[in-house]
Design an enzyme around this catalytic site. Structure first.
Site, PDB file in Angstrom:
ATOM      1  N   ARG A 140     -58.941 -18.253 -11.148  1.00 32.31           N
ATOM      2  CA  ARG A 140     -57.870 -18.176 -10.229  1.00 32.31           C
ATOM      3  C   ARG A 140     -57.887 -17.131  -9.446  1.00 32.31           C
ATOM      4  O   ARG A 140     -57.484 -17.318  -8.346  1.00 32.31           O
ATOM      5  CB  ARG A 140     -56.527 -17.638 -11.287  1.00 32.31           C
ATOM      6  CG  ARG A 140     -55.316 -17.559 -10.537  1.00 32.31           C
ATOM      7  CD  ARG A 140     -54.102 -17.462 -11.473  1.00 32.31           C
ATOM      8  NE  ARG A 140     -54.268 -15.980 -12.171  1.00 32.31           N
ATOM      9  CZ  ARG A 140     -53.471 -15.628 -12.822  1.00 32.31           C
ATOM     10  NH1 ARG A 140     -52.177 -16.431 -13.288  1.00 32.31           N
ATOM     11  NH2 ARG A 140     -53.488 -14.555 -13.597  1.00 32.31           N
ATOM     12  N   GLU A 187     -40.097 -20.061 -13.149  1.00 32.25           N
ATOM     13  CA  GLU A 187     -40.716 -18.716 -13.577  1.00 32.25           C
ATOM     14  C   GLU A 187     -39.632 -17.790 -13.998  1.00 32.25           C
ATOM     15  O   GLU A 187     -38.285 -17.929 -13.674  1.00 32.25           O
ATOM     16  CB  GLU A 187     -41.441 -18.063 -12.334  1.00 32.25           C
ATOM     17  CG  GLU A 187     -42.632 -17.353 -12.330  1.00 32.25           C
ATOM     18  CD  GLU A 187     -43.280 -17.241 -11.169  1.00 32.25           C
ATOM     19  OE1 GLU A 187     -43.615 -18.020 -10.579  1.00 32.25           O
ATOM     20  OE2 GLU A 187     -43.686 -15.822 -10.985  1.00 32.25           O
ATOM     21  N   LYS A 219     -52.607 -16.077  -6.503  1.00 39.72           N
ATOM     22  CA  LYS A 219     -52.310 -14.703  -7.046  1.00 39.72           C
ATOM     23  C   LYS A 219     -52.637 -13.637  -5.842  1.00 39.72           C
ATOM     24  O   LYS A 219     -53.426 -13.247  -5.742  1.00 39.72           O
ATOM     25  CB  LYS A 219     -53.050 -14.256  -8.052  1.00 39.72           C
ATOM     26  CG  LYS A 219     -52.500 -13.073  -8.882  1.00 39.72           C
ATOM     27  CD  LYS A 219     -52.750 -13.081 -10.427  1.00 39.72           C
ATOM     28  CE  LYS A 219     -51.677 -12.286 -10.971  1.00 39.72           C
ATOM     29  NZ  LYS A 219     -50.304 -12.985 -11.156  1.00 39.72           N
TER      30      LYS A 219
HETATM   31  C1  PLP Z   1     -49.546 -13.374 -12.296  1.00 38.47           C
HETATM   32  C2  PLP Z   1     -48.208 -13.841 -12.012  1.00 38.47           C
HETATM   33  C3  PLP Z   1     -47.580 -14.650 -12.805  1.00 38.47           C
HETATM   34  C4  PLP Z   1     -48.256 -14.878 -14.406  1.00 38.47           C
HETATM   35  O1  PLP Z   1     -49.469 -15.655 -14.684  1.00 38.47           O
HETATM   36  P1  PLP Z   1     -50.272 -15.226 -15.741  1.00 38.47           P
HETATM   37  O2  PLP Z   1     -50.889 -16.851 -15.850  1.00 38.47           O
HETATM   38  O3  PLP Z   1     -49.574 -15.022 -16.908  1.00 38.47           O
HETATM   39  O4  PLP Z   1     -51.308 -14.118 -15.254  1.00 38.47           O
HETATM   40  C5  PLP Z   1     -46.486 -15.053 -12.747  1.00 38.47           C
HETATM   41  N1  PLP Z   1     -45.768 -14.917 -11.503  1.00 38.47           N
HETATM   42  C6  PLP Z   1     -46.439 -14.478 -10.599  1.00 38.47           C
HETATM   43  C7  PLP Z   1     -45.608 -14.248  -9.175  1.00 38.47           C
HETATM   44  C8  PLP Z   1     -47.731 -13.756 -10.785  1.00 38.47           C
HETATM   45  O5  PLP Z   1     -48.253 -13.209  -9.697  1.00 38.47           O
END
Ligand code: PLP
Length: 180
Positions: free
Chosen positions: A22, A159, A124
Site C-alpha cells: 500500500r 469509513e 495513504k
Molecule cells: C490508514 C487509514 C485507514 C485505515 O486503514 P488500515 O488498512 O486499517 O491501515 C483509514 N482511513 C484513512 C484515511 C487512513 O489513512
C-alpha cells in the site's frame, strides 16, 4: 502498522507486506520514487528487533509503526521530487479511544466526504487527514467520538474517523451475516 507481543513474548507484525504494498502504491500516486519491497520489510523487521523494548505486552497495547516517505528536493514548484527520504515513526500505543473498547457514538454528516471515486483518498497520504479535522471537531462539539463518513446520494458508509469500518447485522431470527 503495529508490532505486538504475543502471550509467549514473541514479536508479531500483522501483514507487513500488504502495508508495504500500500505504501508503494501510495508513493506511486504522488510520483514519489519506487523502492524494493523486500528490502523495506527487512528494514522494518530490523527496526522492530532493535527497538523491541518499546513494544508493550499489555493486552490492547502495541508499538505503532508508521513508515513514511517524503520528497526532499530543495526547490519550490509543482513537480515530482528528484529525491526522497524514507523514515519510520514509532510510538507505543494503547486503545485508541478514551472509552477503551466500549461503544462510541458516531456523527454522520452527508455534506462532508472523505474519499470519492477517482480521487486520492484510497492512497495513504498525509493529505488524507487535515481535511477531516474540521468535521471531527464539529462532531466532538456535538458529543460524538468520531465521524461516520458517508458517500453519495445513497449515503454509503465508507469509513469511521480514520479507520476502516466492518459491520455485523443481526438478523430477525438471531443469525448474523456480513453486511452487503
Ligand atoms: C490508514 C487509514 C485507514 C485505515 O486503514 P488500515 O488498512 O486499517 O491501515 C483509514 N482511513 C484513512 C484515511 C487512513 O489513512
Amino acid at each position: 502498522m503495529k508490532a505486538y507481543k504475543d502471550k509467549e513474548g514473541r514479536v508479531r507484525l500483522f501483514r507487513p507486506m500488504m502495508n508495504i504494498e500500500r505504501m508503494q502504491k501510495s508513493a506511486e500516486r504522488i510520483a514519489l520514487p519506487n523502492f524494493d519491497k523486500d528490502e523495506m520489510l527487512k528494514c522494518i523487521k530490523e527496526f522492530v528487533k532493535v527497538e523491541s523494548n518499546w513494544i508493550p505486552s499489555e493486552r490492547g497495547y502495541s508499538l505503532y509503526l508508521r513508515p513514511t516517505m517524503i520528497g526532499t528536493q530543495a526547490s519550490l514548484g509543482v513537480g515530482s521530487s528528484s529525491n526522497a527520504k524514507v523514515f519510520l515513526i514509532a510510538s507505543p500505543v494503547g486503545p485508541y479511544y478514551r472509552t477503551g473498547f466500549s461503544a462510541v457514538k458516531l456523527f454522520a454528516d452527508p455534506t462532508a466526504v472523505r474519499a470519492w471515486p477517482g480521487g486520492s483518498g484510497d492512497s495513504k497520504l498525509g493529505g488524507n487527514y487535515a481535511p477531516g479535522i474540521r468535521t471531527q471537531l464539529d462532531a466532538a462539539a456535538k458529543g460524538y467520538a468520531q465521524v461516520l463518513w458517508l458517500f453519495g446520494p445513497e449515503h454509503y458508509v465508507t469509513e469511521v474517523g480514520t479507520m476502516n469500518c466492518f459491520m455485523l447485522w443481526k438478523n430477525e431470527d438471531g443469525g448474523s451475516r456480513r453486511a452487503p
